[in-house]
Scaffold this motif. Structure first.
Motif, PDB file in Angstrom:
ATOM      1  N   ILE A   4       9.832  -3.888  -5.088  1.00  0.00           N
ATOM      2  CA  ILE A   4       9.411  -2.659  -4.417  1.00  0.00           C
ATOM      3  C   ILE A   4      10.052  -1.511  -5.171  1.00  0.00           C
ATOM      4  O   ILE A   4      11.223  -1.559  -5.544  1.00  0.00           O
ATOM      5  N   THR A   5       9.253  -0.468  -5.389  1.00  0.00           N
ATOM      6  CA  THR A   5       9.735   0.718  -6.077  1.00  0.00           C
ATOM      7  C   THR A   5       9.521   1.924  -5.184  1.00  0.00           C
ATOM      8  O   THR A   5       8.488   2.040  -4.527  1.00  0.00           O
ATOM      9  N   ILE A   6      10.503   2.813  -5.161  1.00  0.00           N
ATOM     10  CA  ILE A   6      10.385   4.062  -4.422  1.00  0.00           C
ATOM     11  C   ILE A   6      10.671   5.224  -5.365  1.00  0.00           C
ATOM     12  O   ILE A   6      11.674   5.209  -6.085  1.00  0.00           O
ATOM     13  N   GLU A  41       2.298  11.345 -17.688  1.00  0.00           N
ATOM     14  CA  GLU A  41       0.926  11.578 -17.238  1.00  0.00           C
ATOM     15  C   GLU A  41       0.214  10.283 -16.873  1.00  0.00           C
ATOM     16  O   GLU A  41      -0.469  10.199 -15.840  1.00  0.00           O
ATOM     17  N   THR A  42       0.369   9.251 -17.694  1.00  0.00           N
ATOM     18  CA  THR A  42      -0.283   7.971 -17.414  1.00  0.00           C
ATOM     19  C   THR A  42       0.197   7.397 -16.083  1.00  0.00           C
ATOM     20  O   THR A  42      -0.598   6.936 -15.263  1.00  0.00           O
ATOM     21  N   THR A  43       1.498   7.445 -15.855  1.00  0.00           N
ATOM     22  CA  THR A  43       2.067   6.910 -14.618  1.00  0.00           C
ATOM     23  C   THR A  43       1.605   7.719 -13.414  1.00  0.00           C
ATOM     24  O   THR A  43       1.237   7.150 -12.377  1.00  0.00           O
ATOM     25  N   LEU A  44       1.604   9.040 -13.536  1.00  0.00           N
ATOM     26  CA  LEU A  44       1.165   9.886 -12.427  1.00  0.00           C
ATOM     27  C   LEU A  44      -0.290   9.604 -12.062  1.00  0.00           C
ATOM     28  O   LEU A  44      -0.644   9.438 -10.893  1.00  0.00           O
ATOM     29  N   ARG A  45      -1.127   9.509 -13.068  1.00  0.00           N
ATOM     30  CA  ARG A  45      -2.546   9.207 -12.805  1.00  0.00           C
ATOM     31  C   ARG A  45      -2.706   7.809 -12.202  1.00  0.00           C
ATOM     32  O   ARG A  45      -3.544   7.597 -11.326  1.00  0.00           O
ATOM     33  N   ASP A  46      -1.899   6.868 -12.655  1.00  0.00           N
ATOM     34  CA  ASP A  46      -1.942   5.517 -12.107  1.00  0.00           C
ATOM     35  C   ASP A  46      -1.516   5.508 -10.637  1.00  0.00           C
ATOM     36  O   ASP A  46      -2.144   4.844  -9.804  1.00  0.00           O
ATOM     37  N   LEU A  47      -0.478   6.257 -10.303  1.00  0.00           N
ATOM     38  CA  LEU A  47      -0.035   6.349  -8.910  1.00  0.00           C
ATOM     39  C   LEU A  47      -1.133   6.948  -8.034  1.00  0.00           C
ATOM     40  O   LEU A  47      -1.414   6.446  -6.941  1.00  0.00           O
ATOM     41  N   VAL A  97       5.946   4.889  -2.420  1.00  0.00           N
ATOM     42  CA  VAL A  97       6.457   3.517  -2.428  1.00  0.00           C
ATOM     43  C   VAL A  97       5.367   2.596  -2.951  1.00  0.00           C
ATOM     44  O   VAL A  97       4.205   2.706  -2.566  1.00  0.00           O
ATOM     45  N   ILE A  98       5.784   1.681  -3.828  1.00  0.00           N
ATOM     46  CA  ILE A  98       4.876   0.688  -4.397  1.00  0.00           C
ATOM     47  C   ILE A  98       5.382  -0.699  -4.009  1.00  0.00           C
ATOM     48  O   ILE A  98       6.556  -1.030  -4.242  1.00  0.00           O
ATOM     49  N   THR A  99       4.496  -1.498  -3.404  1.00  0.00           N
ATOM     50  CA  THR A  99       4.815  -2.879  -3.049  1.00  0.00           C
ATOM     51  C   THR A  99       3.637  -3.751  -3.467  1.00  0.00           C
ATOM     52  O   THR A  99       2.607  -3.243  -3.905  1.00  0.00           O
ATOM     53  N   GLU A 100       3.769  -5.040  -3.244  1.00  0.00           N
ATOM     54  CA  GLU A 100       2.665  -5.966  -3.521  1.00  0.00           C
ATOM     55  C   GLU A 100       1.467  -5.686  -2.617  1.00  0.00           C
ATOM     56  O   GLU A 100       0.344  -6.074  -2.917  1.00  0.00           O
ATOM     57  N   LYS A 101       1.704  -4.994  -1.504  1.00  0.00           N
ATOM     58  CA  LYS A 101       0.638  -4.703  -0.544  1.00  0.00           C
ATOM     59  C   LYS A 101      -0.023  -3.346  -0.774  1.00  0.00           C
ATOM     60  O   LYS A 101      -0.967  -3.005  -0.075  1.00  0.00           O
ATOM     61  N   GLY A 102       0.503  -2.568  -1.723  1.00  0.00           N
ATOM     62  CA  GLY A 102      -0.121  -1.280  -1.998  1.00  0.00           C
ATOM     63  C   GLY A 102       0.860  -0.217  -2.449  1.00  0.00           C
ATOM     64  O   GLY A 102       2.050  -0.467  -2.621  1.00  0.00           O
ATOM     65  N   CYS A 103       0.307   0.959  -2.613  1.00  0.00           N
ATOM     66  CA  CYS A 103       1.063   2.124  -3.060  1.00  0.00           C
ATOM     67  C   CYS A 103       0.714   3.253  -2.101  1.00  0.00           C
ATOM     68  O   CYS A 103      -0.464   3.487  -1.816  1.00  0.00           O
TER      69      CYS A 103
END
Length: 135
Positions: A4-6, A41-47, A97-103
């Protein structure tokens, strides 16, 4: 259990509550202090894509750069908002927050419960004393 990432700002009460809530569930997340280590930028667009929201929905409006950069203009484009967020990360709302169940943008803080891989084990009290009960 998966990672999990926050994306966290320790100066934000909601962000602190979400981090404490995750830990209350027995999980130690990867904490990214996004003001010191902003997404590229890539990460922001991915989020944004993972959350299925547009830049307008992630934009913080109660900070000086919002007005200083003219983001309060009704004709501002998504590209201009993303550019501003990359220039001034304080414009990115949090916590994310990013988990296996979503972002998810976790505002209010109990929104994180929708994507945690475990149930809330016991009542959790926010900094202001408000209780969040197991569902």
């Amino acid at each position: 259990m998966s990672a999990i990432t926050i994306y966290h700002n320790p100066q934000c009460g909601t962000s602190r509550n979400v981090l404490a809530l995750i830990r209350h569930c027995g999980i130690e997340p990867t904490v990214i202090h996004y003001l010191e280590n902003p997404p590229d930028e890539t990460t922001l667009r991915d989020l944004l894509a993972k959350m299925a929201i547009g830049p307008q929905q992630l934009l913080r409006r109660n900070v000086a750069p919002y007005h200083d950069l003219g983001l309060d203009n009704d004709n501002i484009s998504d590209e201009q908002i993303i550019a501003a967020m990359l220039q001034q990360p304080i414009l990115i709302n949090r916590p994310i927050v990013i988990t296996e169940k979503g972002c998810k943008l976790c505002r209010p803080s109990e929104a994180v419960l929708d994507i945690l891989p475990v149930a809330l084990p016991a009542v959790f009290y926010k900094e202001d004393g408000e209780a969040i009960y197991p569902r």
